[in-house]
Design an enzyme around this catalytic site. Sequence first.
Site, mmCIF file in Angstrom:
data_model
loop_
_atom_site.group_PDB
_atom_site.id
_atom_site.type_symbol
_atom_site.label_atom_id
_atom_site.label_comp_id
_atom_site.label_asym_id
_atom_site.label_seq_id
_atom_site.Cartn_x
_atom_site.Cartn_y
_atom_site.Cartn_z
ATOM 1 N NE ARG A 116 -0.757 1.846 5.102
ATOM 2 C CZ ARG A 116 0.389 1.032 4.663
ATOM 3 N NH1 ARG A 116 1.330 1.629 3.971
ATOM 4 N NH2 ARG A 116 0.580 -0.137 4.970
ATOM 5 C CE LYS A 124 -3.261 -2.364 3.413
ATOM 6 N NZ LYS A 124 -3.772 -1.985 4.563
ATOM 7 N N GLY A 125 2.093 1.248 0.492
ATOM 8 C CA GLY A 125 2.759 2.340 0.752
ATOM 9 C C GLY A 125 3.048 3.306 -0.381
ATOM 10 C CG PHE A 147 10.413 2.550 11.223
ATOM 11 C CD1 PHE A 147 10.659 1.576 10.720
ATOM 12 C CD2 PHE A 147 9.214 3.336 11.195
ATOM 13 C CE1 PHE A 147 9.535 0.675 10.313
ATOM 14 C CE2 PHE A 147 8.097 2.502 11.018
ATOM 15 C CZ PHE A 147 8.232 1.235 10.262
ATOM 16 C CB VAL A 148 10.834 7.529 7.315
ATOM 17 C CG1 VAL A 148 12.086 8.258 7.598
ATOM 18 C CG2 VAL A 148 10.947 6.250 6.176
ATOM 19 C CG ASP A 187 2.617 0.769 7.532
ATOM 20 O OD1 ASP A 187 3.366 0.557 6.703
ATOM 21 O OD2 ASP A 187 2.167 -0.312 8.041
HETATM 22 C C1 PRP Z 1 7.457 -1.561 2.269
HETATM 23 C C2 PRP Z 1 7.604 -0.870 1.091
HETATM 24 C C3 PRP Z 1 8.307 -1.643 -0.087
HETATM 25 C C4 PRP Z 1 9.126 -2.579 0.864
HETATM 26 C C5 PRP Z 1 10.397 -2.192 1.041
HETATM 27 O O1 PRP Z 1 6.336 -2.276 2.161
HETATM 28 O O2 PRP Z 1 6.517 -0.264 0.640
HETATM 29 O O3 PRP Z 1 7.458 -2.277 -0.753
HETATM 30 O O4 PRP Z 1 8.619 -2.512 2.178
HETATM 31 O O5 PRP Z 1 11.338 -3.031 1.654
HETATM 32 P P1 PRP Z 1 12.424 -3.850 1.208
HETATM 33 O O6 PRP Z 1 13.328 -3.228 0.345
HETATM 34 O O7 PRP Z 1 13.238 -3.993 2.427
HETATM 35 O O8 PRP Z 1 11.967 -5.277 0.793
HETATM 36 P P2 PRP Z 1 5.686 -3.303 3.197
HETATM 37 O O9 PRP Z 1 5.751 -4.506 3.141
HETATM 38 O O10 PRP Z 1 5.910 -2.439 4.370
HETATM 39 O O11 PRP Z 1 3.906 -2.946 2.806
HETATM 40 P P3 PRP Z 1 3.221 -1.625 2.721
HETATM 41 O O12 PRP Z 1 3.728 -0.910 1.489
HETATM 42 O O13 PRP Z 1 1.744 -2.208 2.699
HETATM 43 O O14 PRP Z 1 3.397 -0.845 3.939
#
Ligand code: PRP
Length: 184
Positions: free
Chosen positions: A163, A41-42, A150-151, A157
């Site tokens: 978010r 979702k990010g 941690f941002v 989120d």
């Molecule tokens: C976060 C972000 C990326 C991933 C990056 O997603 O959106 O997709 O982590 O991390 P990495 O380089 O260590 O793989 P998350 O899994 O937190 O899900 P979200 O986007 O739904 O918050």
Amino acid sequence: MALAPRVFLTAEQIQKRVREMGEQISANYPEGPLYLISVLKGAFIFMADLSRHITTPSRIEFMGISSYGRGKTSSGEVKVTKDLDVSIEGHHVLIVEDIVDSGVTLTYLMNLLEQRRPKSLAIATLLDKPEKRLRPVQVSYVGFQIPDEFVVGYGLDFAEDYRNLSDICVLTEDADAAGVGVGD
Ligand code: PRP
């Protein structure tokens, strides 16, 4: 002590950089369609803003790639929670991510999408934490390189909170952290 968000990148700084990225991407893709694939979702807010600064005819698609587990650290395992609804074969594809951290998610996604034979495949990310990289990933467009903090905010989120902040904030245990208003 409660966690509190402290402003790290203001909404104005983010908007300026996103506009620049959109202009650069538009120049590099003179012909469409350009498939913008956002990872939920990010990246949903970054996708919405970046896509409006891209003048190349574009199509907007979403995928879900989620890390197992919740909290401040990823377990290193990923899973597809939502696949594409369309074929990308023969098309220019730009993955739109909010953050590259370990690189595990994007390594997985690049391998997956490469198998579908796009004409080209590249990555745009708003945030990059090079210090955290476990897997090498070639990222073509980076908004901001940031240190290992941690941002949250602007789509990012902590346990599904924050978010909808307009700024990007560092989550801190500092009791004096500046309050951040939603939508300011
Ligand atoms: C976060 C972000 C990326 C991933 C990056 O997603 O959106 O997709 O982590 O991390 P990495 O380089 O260590 O793989 P998350 O899994 O937190 O899900 P979200 O986007 O739904 O918050």
